[in-house]
Design an enzyme around this catalytic site. Structure first.
Site, PDB file in Angstrom:
ATOM      1  N   THR A 221       0.811  -1.215   0.000  1.00 38.59           N
ATOM      2  CA  THR A 221       0.000   0.000   0.000  1.00 38.59           C
ATOM      3  C   THR A 221       0.847   1.268   0.000  1.00 38.59           C
ATOM      4  O   THR A 221       1.907   1.319   0.606  1.00 38.59           O
ATOM      5  CB  THR A 221      -0.894  -0.017   1.250  1.00 38.59           C
ATOM      6  OG1 THR A 221      -1.709  -1.192   1.212  1.00 38.59           O
ATOM      7  CG2 THR A 221      -1.771   1.218   1.314  1.00 38.59           C
TER       8      THR A 221
ATOM      9  N   ARG B  87     -12.868  -8.944  -1.878  1.00 37.91           N
ATOM     10  CA  ARG B  87     -12.357  -8.527  -0.577  1.00 37.91           C
ATOM     11  C   ARG B  87     -12.033  -7.035  -0.603  1.00 37.91           C
ATOM     12  O   ARG B  87     -11.456  -6.518  -1.540  1.00 37.91           O
ATOM     13  CB  ARG B  87     -11.102  -9.326  -0.225  1.00 37.91           C
ATOM     14  CG  ARG B  87     -10.490  -8.968   1.147  1.00 37.91           C
ATOM     15  CD  ARG B  87      -9.349  -7.987   1.038  1.00 37.91           C
ATOM     16  NE  ARG B  87      -8.714  -7.704   2.332  1.00 37.91           N
ATOM     17  CZ  ARG B  87      -7.753  -6.814   2.532  1.00 37.91           C
ATOM     18  NH1 ARG B  87      -7.307  -6.102   1.495  1.00 37.91           N
ATOM     19  NH2 ARG B  87      -7.239  -6.609   3.729  1.00 37.91           N
ATOM     20  N   ILE B  88     -12.447  -6.326   0.432  1.00 42.18           N
ATOM     21  CA  ILE B  88     -12.156  -4.898   0.570  1.00 42.18           C
ATOM     22  C   ILE B  88     -11.353  -4.703   1.839  1.00 42.18           C
ATOM     23  O   ILE B  88     -11.717  -5.199   2.908  1.00 42.18           O
ATOM     24  CB  ILE B  88     -13.455  -4.073   0.606  1.00 42.18           C
ATOM     25  CG1 ILE B  88     -14.162  -4.170  -0.750  1.00 42.18           C
ATOM     26  CG2 ILE B  88     -13.156  -2.612   0.947  1.00 42.18           C
ATOM     27  CD1 ILE B  88     -15.521  -3.526  -0.785  1.00 42.18           C
ATOM     28  N   GLY B  89     -10.255  -4.000   1.728  1.00 40.37           N
ATOM     29  CA  GLY B  89      -9.384  -3.783   2.869  1.00 40.37           C
ATOM     30  C   GLY B  89      -9.619  -2.455   3.553  1.00 40.37           C
ATOM     31  O   GLY B  89     -10.667  -1.817   3.394  1.00 40.37           O
ATOM     32  N   ASP B  90      -8.617  -2.001   4.289  1.00 39.48           N
ATOM     33  CA  ASP B  90      -8.756  -0.763   5.048  1.00 39.48           C
ATOM     34  C   ASP B  90      -8.531   0.486   4.204  1.00 39.48           C
ATOM     35  O   ASP B  90      -9.045   1.553   4.528  1.00 39.48           O
ATOM     36  CB  ASP B  90      -7.756  -0.746   6.211  1.00 39.48           C
ATOM     37  CG  ASP B  90      -6.311  -0.664   5.708  1.00 39.48           C
ATOM     38  OD1 ASP B  90      -5.689   0.402   5.844  1.00 39.48           O
ATOM     39  OD2 ASP B  90      -5.812  -1.662   5.191  1.00 39.48           O
TER      40      ASP B  90
ATOM     41  N   THR C 166      -1.036   1.524   6.621  1.00 37.27           N
ATOM     42  CA  THR C 166      -0.606   0.415   5.785  1.00 37.27           C
ATOM     43  C   THR C 166      -0.347  -0.789   6.677  1.00 37.27           C
ATOM     44  O   THR C 166       0.049  -0.645   7.829  1.00 37.27           O
ATOM     45  CB  THR C 166       0.664   0.777   5.001  1.00 37.27           C
ATOM     46  OG1 THR C 166       1.117  -0.371   4.259  1.00 37.27           O
ATOM     47  CG2 THR C 166       1.793   1.224   5.916  1.00 37.27           C
ATOM     48  N   GLY C 167      -0.585  -1.986   6.145  1.00 38.96           N
ATOM     49  CA  GLY C 167      -0.329  -3.178   6.944  1.00 38.96           C
ATOM     50  C   GLY C 167      -1.445  -4.189   6.831  1.00 38.96           C
ATOM     51  O   GLY C 167      -2.045  -4.373   5.770  1.00 38.96           O
ATOM     52  N   GLU C 168      -1.740  -4.850   7.924  1.00 38.99           N
ATOM     53  CA  GLU C 168      -2.766  -5.894   7.960  1.00 38.99           C
ATOM     54  C   GLU C 168      -4.137  -5.224   7.980  1.00 38.99           C
ATOM     55  O   GLU C 168      -4.592  -4.726   9.009  1.00 38.99           O
ATOM     56  CB  GLU C 168      -2.577  -6.771   9.194  1.00 38.99           C
ATOM     57  CG  GLU C 168      -3.558  -7.931   9.271  1.00 38.99           C
ATOM     58  CD  GLU C 168      -3.448  -8.695  10.574  1.00 38.99           C
ATOM     59  OE1 GLU C 168      -4.289  -9.584  10.793  1.00 38.99           O
ATOM     60  OE2 GLU C 168      -2.538  -8.399  11.374  1.00 38.99           O
TER      61      GLU C 168
END
Length: 323
Positions: free
Chosen positions: A193, A221-224, A243-245
């Site tokens: 990211t 899938r939608i992330g943060d 950024t990250g998990e």
């Protein structure tokens, strides 16, 4: 309401949290030379452009670099397709725009800004986002433009390992043969990211974040990154990009938490960033960059490293990966 008076500009950029210690030397960065994306943002702020213009400009630059997982370098879904997502927020009025599931838009961050400024909505996804992009006349590319040879190889490795390749890469050891927590060899790590936060000379804060998501992710899938308050947030006090998990960042509403700690507990920027990273992530791994309306810069991460660069009006500049 527009901010009046003068402040000091500042800017921070990230290119992913979690770093392979065996990263080739030419990609390790460091030193005092600003990368092109940061230099572009500095020039915009020095010329008096609004913070929201600067963060969009910087992220567009990074979306064009196949090294990062955004735009040109987006990772691939389980089906080998591209599903990009991005968000932008202007703290001057807390305006925001976001997109998910786009596969042909050259610069998703600019589409997110158009959602913010030219639509009655804050978030568009998949077919609706693609249709809006064409209505707005943004630059469209064939999906093959985003599918790099490196990411095709990484998808194959991820499938062989029956694993999802996360943004964060935290090795058990720092040896050449180290194995990542998600079961993939450290040698196939790639930065993920991208994001930018900035405050202009009028004290207006803005943030932007863009990503291709997770390698071998389930379609849809939608992330943060496109979620306002999780991966991106800006208000009159600060601007934050994470950024990250993604799943951990979503659970913690990490970006908003930094702002809330400043707003409700009276914390300074650095204290709020440290608290959010150290106390709000539970067992998740992430990093973030932030600026305040006062012209301060701060960052934090609990991974092995985070690609980052920052500068301010007083002449401070840092380009780094490790702690």
């Amino acid at each position: 309401m527009a901010t009046t008076g003068c402040s000091k500009w500042a800017i921070a950029v990230h290119g992913g949290a979690g770093v392979d210690p065996n990263l080739p030397l030419e990609r390790q960065g460091g030193g005092n030379a600003p990368p092109p994306c940061l230099a572009a943002g500095i020039a915009a702020l020095q010329s008096g452009e609004p913070a929201v213009d600067a963060v969009e400009l910087v992220v567009r630059e990074m979306e064009s670099d196949p090294f990062f997982n955004a735009g040109r370098g987006s990772v691939l879904t389980r089906n080998g397709t591209v599903e990009m997502e991005a968000s932008i927020m202007d703290g001057n009025g807390r305006l925001c725009g976001a997109v998910s599931g786009v596969s042909t838009v050259k610069n998703p961050i600019s589409l997110a800004r158009l959602v913010m400024e030219r639509s009655p909505h804050s978030y568009l996804a998949f077919q609706g986002a693609e249709e809006f992009a064409r209505q707005q006349g943004v630059e469209i590319m064939d999906e093959s433009y985003f599918i790099t040879e490196a990411n095709v190889s990484m998808l194959k490795l991820a499938k062989q390992a029956n694993s999802i390749l996360y943004d964060y890469k935290v090795p058990d050891t720092f040896g050449v043969s180290a194995v990542l927590m998600n079961g993939l060899p450290i040698a196939i790590y790639a930065p993920e990211t991208v994001g930018c936060t900035a405050v202009d000379k009028y004290g207006r804060c803005a943030a932007a974040t863009s990503t291709g998501g997770l390698m071998n992710k389930i379609n849809g899938r939608i992330g943060d990154s496109p979620l306002i308050g999780s991966g991106t947030y800006a208000c009159r006090d600060c601007a934050v990009s994470c950024t990250g998990e993604g799943e951990a960042i979503i659970r913690a509403t990490l970006a908003r938490d930094v702002a809330a700690l400043m707003e409700y507990k009276g914390m300074g920027l650095k204290e709020a960033v440290d608290c959010a990273i150290k106390e709000k992530l539970d067992k998740g791994f992430a990093g973030l960059i932030a600026v305040s309306a006062k012209g301060e810069v701060a960052y934090g991460f609990n991974t092995s490293g985070m690609f980052r660069a920052c500068a301010d009006e007083d002449g401070f500049m840092e380009v780094a990966i490790w702690e």
